[in-house]
Scaffold this active site. Structure first.
Site, PDB file in Angstrom:
ATOM      1  N   SER A  86      -7.482  12.167  -6.645  1.00  0.00           N
ATOM      2  CA  SER A  86      -7.882  12.593  -7.980  1.00  0.00           C
ATOM      3  C   SER A  86      -8.291  14.068  -7.986  1.00  0.00           C
ATOM      4  O   SER A  86      -7.486  14.931  -7.645  1.00  0.00           O
ATOM      5  CB  SER A  86      -8.992  11.672  -8.491  1.00  0.00           C
ATOM      6  OG  SER A  86      -9.188  11.807  -9.870  1.00  0.00           O
ATOM      7  N   ASP A 143      -1.967   3.768 -13.375  1.00  0.00           N
ATOM      8  CA  ASP A 143      -3.140   4.647 -13.357  1.00  0.00           C
ATOM      9  C   ASP A 143      -3.542   4.952 -14.800  1.00  0.00           C
ATOM     10  O   ASP A 143      -2.800   5.601 -15.532  1.00  0.00           O
ATOM     11  CB  ASP A 143      -2.797   5.937 -12.605  1.00  0.00           C
ATOM     12  CG  ASP A 143      -4.007   6.811 -12.311  1.00  0.00           C
ATOM     13  OD1 ASP A 143      -4.935   6.831 -13.134  1.00  0.00           O
ATOM     14  OD2 ASP A 143      -3.999   7.493 -11.273  1.00  0.00           O
ATOM     15  N   HIS A 188      -6.051   3.669 -10.685  1.00  0.00           N
ATOM     16  CA  HIS A 188      -6.471   4.991 -10.221  1.00  0.00           C
ATOM     17  C   HIS A 188      -7.340   4.872  -8.975  1.00  0.00           C
ATOM     18  O   HIS A 188      -7.140   5.598  -7.996  1.00  0.00           O
ATOM     19  CB  HIS A 188      -7.244   5.714 -11.332  1.00  0.00           C
ATOM     20  CG  HIS A 188      -7.601   7.122 -10.979  1.00  0.00           C
ATOM     21  ND1 HIS A 188      -6.652   8.112 -10.810  1.00  0.00           N
ATOM     22  CD2 HIS A 188      -8.806   7.716 -10.751  1.00  0.00           C
ATOM     23  CE1 HIS A 188      -7.246   9.253 -10.508  1.00  0.00           C
ATOM     24  NE2 HIS A 188      -8.558   9.039 -10.452  1.00  0.00           N
TER      25      HIS A 188
END
Length: 275
Positions: free
Chosen positions: A97, A226, A255
């Protein structure tokens, strides 16, 4: 606990597992977490003969709760300070991320000659926010909503965010309440200013030029479900910008790195590290 101190006096906490003479793998965590988010992968790396290192980004975890310097260039400079303090070479980078953005920026600006491989998972590059040039992105109003949620009731906001983060709102999800509680716990350890400021950094930083500079092998992984970082605006664009990349989308993967997605991803990461 081990720390390094940056030029502006910020103390950066880091973990250092495994053989100190082995090839180093550096793990960079997502927002609003800490190095603890990578414990499973760090053990996997150390158990397989690598030196596993993970730091708490400034303002997060056990690092200094900074008011200034909560920006992507400083994050990359902090990572460079850690690399130089430990005199690391032949580095493999792994970022999730926001951490995916951090390792890409570090590799492009500081890592030439030191970084040999990069892996990202659910990473924010090339850029998250929607614009005329990035119509697949997320509208700025969504990020404004994150900031508003943090300001109004950060604790409840993180509890709520853990649902789409791990995809527990999908039928058949096997992600435990414990996983969601850990997300909340790590998020609440972070400094308030850093949590707020980092939203702009992960959403509006343009990593296009950084990706184009990379010439080392890069493995770009993402769950195709995601709900935080849309694959169409992230991994599916990033793979077109790098010179030596491999993209893998994981069916049903969320995610957050957990559950069946984590198990499959970790197998692929280990294969990539050893290749």
């Amino acid at each position: 606990m081990p720390f390094i101190t940056t030029d502006d006096g910020t103390e950066i906490f880091y973990k250092d597992w495994g053989n100190k003479d082995a090839q180093p793998i550096i793990f960079s965590h997502g927002w609003p977490l800490s190095s603890d988010a990578w414990d499973v992968e760090m053990k996997l790396a150390a158990d397989n003969g690598f030196r596993a290192i993970a730091h708490d980004r400034r303002g997060h975890g056990r690092s200094t709760q900074t008011y200034f310097g909560n920006d992507m260039d400083t994050y990359a400079a902090d990572l460079d300070a850690l690399v130089r303090a430990l005199d690391l070479r032949d580095i493999i980078l792994v970022g999730h991320s926001t951490g995916g953005g951090e390792v890409v920026r570090f590799a492009a600006t500081h890592g030439v000659g030191r970084v040999v491989k990069i892996a990202t998972a659910g990473a924010v590059p090339p850029i998250m926010v929607k614009s005329e040039s990035n119509p697949e992105g997320t509208p700025i109003e969504a990020f404004d909503g994150i900031r508003a949620g943090v300001l109004a009731d950060r604790s409840q906001f993180f509890k709520d965010l853990s649902e789409p983060f791990f995809g527990t709102n999908r039928p058949g999800s096997t992600i435990s309440q414990g996983q969601r509680d850990q997300f909340w716990r790590l998020g609440m350890q972070a400094g308030f200013a850093a949590v707020y400021d980092c939203v702009k950094q992960f959403s509006e930083t343009d990593f296009t030029a950084d990706l184009q500079k990379l010439d080392v092998p890069i493995f770009i992984a993402q769950g195709d479900d995601d709900q935080i970082v849309p694959p169409a605006a992230a991994s599916e664009k990033a793979i077109k910008l790098v010179k030596n990349g491999t993209l893998k989308l994981y069916p049903g993967g969320p995610h957050g790195i957990a559950g069946a997605y984590q198990q499959e991803l970790d197998k692929d990461l280990l294969e990539f590290w050893k290749s």
